[in-house]
Design an enzyme around this catalytic site. Structure first.
Site, PDB file in Angstrom:
ATOM      1  N   THR A   8     -18.164 -15.195   0.783  1.00 20.42           N
ATOM      2  CA  THR A   8     -17.488 -15.254   1.688  1.00 20.42           C
ATOM      3  C   THR A   8     -17.170 -17.199   1.493  1.00 20.42           C
ATOM      4  O   THR A   8     -17.906 -17.749   0.517  1.00 20.42           O
ATOM      5  CB  THR A   8     -17.952 -15.055   2.612  1.00 20.42           C
ATOM      6  OG1 THR A   8     -16.948 -14.771   4.068  1.00 20.42           O
ATOM      7  CG2 THR A   8     -19.090 -14.943   3.012  1.00 20.42           C
ATOM      8  N   LYS A  40     -19.253 -13.040  10.149  1.00 26.66           N
ATOM      9  CA  LYS A  40     -19.997 -13.605   9.838  1.00 26.66           C
ATOM     10  C   LYS A  40     -20.780 -15.120  10.361  1.00 26.66           C
ATOM     11  O   LYS A  40     -21.640 -15.634  10.041  1.00 26.66           O
ATOM     12  CB  LYS A  40     -19.905 -14.257   8.226  1.00 26.66           C
ATOM     13  CG  LYS A  40     -19.207 -12.922   7.445  1.00 26.66           C
ATOM     14  CD  LYS A  40     -18.270 -13.535   6.227  1.00 26.66           C
ATOM     15  CE  LYS A  40     -18.196 -11.775   6.063  1.00 26.66           C
ATOM     16  NZ  LYS A  40     -17.015 -12.515   4.941  1.00 26.66           N
TER      17      LYS A  40
END
Length: 180
Positions: A8, A40
């Site tokens: 990511t 996240k």
């Protein structure tokens, strides 16, 4: 198809007494988007520490748990907890195989923690990891240099720029902020 998790984008920016950590929400497996709104970035240590991860989700969740226990063990001392986590991560037989990177921040410090035992503090108050990390980092540095944007706006815009370039980063941004 090889089942390969792609990373990511996580970005931390410090400006004017504010530190912001943000990430996109995309999780991919191979060429398939599995989830678009993964969180996240988290607050740890009673909200006094921010942490964001890039890498395998299961590995990162294990690291969050381990890091939070290190923070508790060392009285919420970010630097000490990060060093101890990195040491364990590098030397522990099970942890050694975790595939993730961790960005952590409190009111004083911003750190990048890796499984190779590294605990790095950026010189310029900005750090990024993940497949879109270099794009977000470049955008954040430019925005910090040439604008008066807030740390939150720099993080948001930089992550959106990375999302326009990196196919493993999307525009569903999660942001956490600590103020002095």
């Amino acid at each position: 198809m090889k089942n390969e998790w792609h990373h990511t984008t996580v970005l931390a920016v410090r400006r004017d007494g504010v530190v912001v950590v943000g990430s996109d929400g995309q999780v991919t497996l191979g060429t398939t988007v599995i989830k678009q709104g993964a969180a996240k970035v988290r607050r740890l240590a009673g909200g006094k520490v921010l942490a964001g991860f890039a890498g395998s989700v299961a590995d990162a969740l294990a690291l969050f748990t381990r890091f939070e226990s290190k923070l508790e063990e060392y009285g919420h001392n970010l630097e000490r907890a990060a060093v101890e986590l990195a040491r364990d991560w590098r030397t522990d037989k099970a942890l050694r195989h975790l595939e993730a990177l961790l960005i952590t921040a409190d009111q004083r410090s911003t750190l990048l923690v890796s499984g190779t035992g590294e605990v790095l503090s950026p010189d310029d108050e900005v750090v990024a990891v993940g497949s879109g990390g270099s794009y977000a980092l470049a955008a954040a540095r430019a925005l910090l240099k040439y604008t008066e944007m807030s740390a939150e706006d720099v993080v948001r815009e930089s992550l959106l720029i990375a999302a326009d370039i990196d196919i493993y980063t999307n525009g569903q941004i999660t942001i956490e902020e600590l103020r002095a």
